[in-house]
Design a protein around this motif. Structure first.
Motif, mmCIF file in Angstrom:
data_model
loop_
_atom_site.group_PDB
_atom_site.id
_atom_site.type_symbol
_atom_site.label_atom_id
_atom_site.label_comp_id
_atom_site.label_asym_id
_atom_site.label_seq_id
_atom_site.Cartn_x
_atom_site.Cartn_y
_atom_site.Cartn_z
ATOM 1 N N UNK A 1 -2.401 -0.375 -8.110
ATOM 2 C CA UNK A 1 -1.202 -0.951 -7.743
ATOM 3 C C UNK A 1 -1.226 -2.583 -7.207
ATOM 4 N N UNK A 2 -2.242 -2.919 -6.705
ATOM 5 C CA UNK A 2 -2.587 -4.246 -6.408
ATOM 6 C C UNK A 2 -2.689 -4.941 -7.651
ATOM 7 N N UNK A 3 -3.426 -4.468 -8.558
ATOM 8 C CA UNK A 3 -3.735 -5.194 -9.733
ATOM 9 C C UNK A 3 -2.224 -5.567 -10.459
ATOM 10 N N UNK A 4 -1.540 -4.441 -10.583
ATOM 11 C CA UNK A 4 -0.204 -4.659 -11.194
ATOM 12 C C UNK A 4 0.580 -5.851 -10.417
ATOM 13 N N UNK A 5 1.035 -5.657 -9.210
ATOM 14 C CA UNK A 5 1.466 -6.561 -8.323
ATOM 15 C C UNK A 5 0.935 -8.000 -8.716
ATOM 16 N N UNK A 6 -0.339 -8.213 -8.435
ATOM 17 C CA UNK A 6 -0.837 -9.545 -8.268
ATOM 18 C C UNK A 6 -0.880 -10.409 -9.807
ATOM 19 N N UNK A 7 -0.987 -9.540 -10.704
ATOM 20 C CA UNK A 7 -0.893 -9.985 -12.229
ATOM 21 C C UNK A 7 0.756 -10.479 -12.466
ATOM 22 N N UNK A 8 1.655 -9.550 -11.653
ATOM 23 C CA UNK A 8 3.070 -9.862 -11.956
ATOM 24 C C UNK A 8 3.496 -11.179 -11.368
ATOM 25 N N UNK A 9 2.899 -11.189 -10.045
ATOM 26 C CA UNK A 9 3.103 -12.338 -9.110
ATOM 27 C C UNK A 9 2.697 -13.557 -9.952
#
Length: 290
Positions: free
Chosen positions: A52-60
């Motif tokens: 989940x962190x990967x998706x959130x941080x890449x999106x950010x």
């Protein structure tokens, strides 16, 4: 409601959910690290938090990148339809989306141990500063590698509760080298626009030596991954996965021979399979042990 749906659609385009290649390129080294740290399947809570962190941080990162490039993207054919460049999203909205995603990622990290929380602060600084580096120096690709690679020591810390060992830092270096290679391919596709707009990149720095230098970096990357396998005590399946990854690296060099922008972009995209091959080797090596 229709207006709200339109805003959500614009935000989804802003963070490139329709183009998940960036998620894959951040996810693969994260999974390498989690599996090696756990010597097999990692803890379920740690795995879910990191995915989940990967998706959130890449999106950010995408939202911050578009904010940083808001005066550049409208002048580049490949990027002028991005929501911020096209006026569908305001700069203030882009910053708000980035901040909300970073906060969501940080909340997830709070469920992990103290060492991982401290390491995550470095990750935020790296991710937030990367988009602005192309104005300051010719090595923003290395900065991207550090931002993506920082997931590796974080994964080891989360899984083991201890300061990352030597193998983690070897994997971190491998990820920095890998990102430098694939983002140079990406920059080769944009080189003419970047030269016109005064944007700095390794593709411009390397010039006519770009193919040779990326080839050398790929050899160093494979050597680092070989050291990772030796340090972690990995066996046949890992070496087979690494051999397959080497084949993808050779194919990427073939694609960039003529330096055609479309082919360079295909070489960039092909790195998804490079990362998958390495992870496949790690996964099978632990899964099929007697």
């Amino acid at each position: 409601m229709p207006h709200a749906l339109e805003r959500l659609k614009a935000y989804a385009l802003l963070v490139r959910l329709h183009r998940p290649i960036g998620i894959y390129l951040l996810l693969w080294p994260t999974l390498w690290a989690l599996w090696v740290a756990a010597e097999g399947w990692p803890r379920t809570d740690v795995l879910l938090i990191f995915v989940a962190g990967v998706v959130l941080m890449r999106s950010a990162g995408c939202a911050i990148n578009d904010f940083a490039d808001r005066n550049i993207d409208p002048h580049v054919a490949r990027t002028r339809e991005r929501p911020l460049a096209a006026g569908l999203v305001s700069p203030k909205e882009a910053l708000g989306v980035a901040l909300a995603l970073c906060l969501a990622a940080f909340v997830l990290v709070l469920f992990l141990n103290r060492l991982t929380i401290l390491l995550s602060l470095v990750a935020v600084v790296l991710a937030a500063s990367y988009p602005f580096m192309k104005r300051l120096h010719y090595l923003p690709q290395v900065h991207l590698g550090a931002a993506f690679g920082w997931a590796v020591p974080m994964a080891f810390a989360a899984q083991t509760g201890e300061f990352p060992p030597t193998v983690a830092w070897l994997m971190f270096i491998a990820t920095v080298l890998w990102a430098t290679v694939y983002d140079t391919f990406y920059a080769m596709a944009d080189r003419e626009d970047d030269l016109r707009l005064g944007v700095k990149s390794t593709a411009i720095l390397f010039g006519e030596s770009d193919r040779m230098i990326t080839g050398v970096l790929q050899l160093l990357l494979l050597w680092c991954l070989w050291l990772v396998g030796r340090e972690a005590g990995l066996g046949l399946w890992y070496w087979l996965g690494l051999a397959l990854a080497a084949g993808f690296a050779l194919y990427q060099q073939y694609l960039i021979v003529e330096r055609q922008p479309a082919a360079c972009f295909r070489a960039f995209l092909n790195n998804h399979w490079f990362g998958a091959a390495v992870f496949g080797g790690v996964f099978l090596d632990y899964a099929l042990r007697a």
